[in-house]
Scaffold this active site. Sequence first.
Site, PDB file in Angstrom:
ATOM      1  N   ASP A   1     -45.364 -26.087  54.917  1.00 17.71           N
ATOM      2  CA  ASP A   1     -44.148 -25.444  55.420  1.00 17.71           C
ATOM      3  C   ASP A   1     -43.302 -26.423  56.241  1.00 17.71           C
ATOM      4  O   ASP A   1     -43.842 -27.293  56.928  1.00 17.71           O
ATOM      5  CB  ASP A   1     -44.539 -24.245  56.284  1.00 17.71           C
ATOM      6  CG  ASP A   1     -43.372 -23.307  56.554  1.00 17.71           C
ATOM      7  OD1 ASP A   1     -42.370 -23.374  55.817  1.00 17.71           O
ATOM      8  OD2 ASP A   1     -43.464 -22.526  57.508  1.00 17.71           O
ATOM      9  N   HIS A  50     -37.939 -31.432  50.258  1.00 14.97           N
ATOM     10  CA  HIS A  50     -38.958 -31.275  49.218  1.00 14.97           C
ATOM     11  C   HIS A  50     -39.307 -32.632  48.590  1.00 14.97           C
ATOM     12  O   HIS A  50     -40.472 -32.923  48.332  1.00 14.97           O
ATOM     13  CB  HIS A  50     -38.464 -30.314  48.135  1.00 14.97           C
ATOM     14  CG  HIS A  50     -38.202 -28.926  48.638  1.00 14.97           C
ATOM     15  ND1 HIS A  50     -39.124 -28.217  49.380  1.00 14.97           N
ATOM     16  CD2 HIS A  50     -37.117 -28.114  48.499  1.00 14.97           C
ATOM     17  CE1 HIS A  50     -38.624 -27.020  49.676  1.00 14.97           C
ATOM     18  NE2 HIS A  50     -37.412 -26.942  49.158  1.00 14.97           N
ATOM     19  N   LEU A  99     -62.521 -34.693  43.803  1.00 13.97           N
ATOM     20  CA  LEU A  99     -61.736 -33.630  44.446  1.00 13.97           C
ATOM     21  C   LEU A  99     -61.015 -32.781  43.405  1.00 13.97           C
ATOM     22  O   LEU A  99     -60.438 -33.296  42.456  1.00 13.97           O
ATOM     23  CB  LEU A  99     -60.716 -34.267  45.391  1.00 13.97           C
ATOM     24  CG  LEU A  99     -59.681 -33.337  46.033  1.00 13.97           C
ATOM     25  CD1 LEU A  99     -60.337 -32.376  47.013  1.00 13.97           C
ATOM     26  CD2 LEU A  99     -58.591 -34.157  46.722  1.00 13.97           C
TER      27      LEU A  99
END
Length: 250
Positions: free
Chosen positions: A19, A36, A130
């Site tokens: 956020d 972004h 991962l």
Amino acid sequence: MIDSLDKAKIPKHIAIIMDGNGRWAKKKGAARIFGHNNAIESVRSTVETCAELDVKYLTLYAFSTENWSRPKLEVDALMKLLVRTLRNEIEELNKNNVKLTSIGNTTNLPTACYNELVEAQQATENNKGLNVVLALNYSGRHEITDAVKKIANEVKEGKITTQDISTDLFSNYLYTKDITDPELMIRTSGERRLSNFLLWQLAYTELYVTPVLWPDFRKEHLIEAIKDFQKRERRFGKTSEQLKKELVNG
């Protein structure tokens, strides 16, 4: 920096609400998409650190069902950015043995975006390190509703009975059925809400809120969050005394 962590207490699954991109851009007098774009390095840094720490799952809240209500220009730019990022990162993901998966109603993404997502997932599906889980066109409430519908249909078809329904069974009908629940959830930008993210899965997750805006989030911030996590006592409804007794009794 990493040496300061207790290697035995590294969370196996970290979830992040990324956020603050828009506020970061506004501070710099730029359009929201500028934030972004600059958030990509934050994702890269976080993925690399999690891989280094041997975290098993990293779930990133990339785009919610509610995000479609944002200005069309921003949504279109976000989708193009996602396509470009997925295309550019495949080689690096494979180099680091990182697997990419997704949760959410991804089939409703724009065609180019969906195709790139599928291609990236297929290109990394054999990696054993991962697992980066992208929550795309995701809604915690929709996920739970979908699970209820599937269970109701199976009861109707006689495949299961209402007596079979349990929390474990319910979890098997969620998007995350093959993924352990997050142990640590991080939200950047200082906001203190879940925003419809993993509502079932976060029942006993440790929550960590940082004022750092997502484009500024780096390795040191992730390590600080894990340090905080390692100081906490995870009781799962029990008392501290019960946990200590269990520890003594092995």
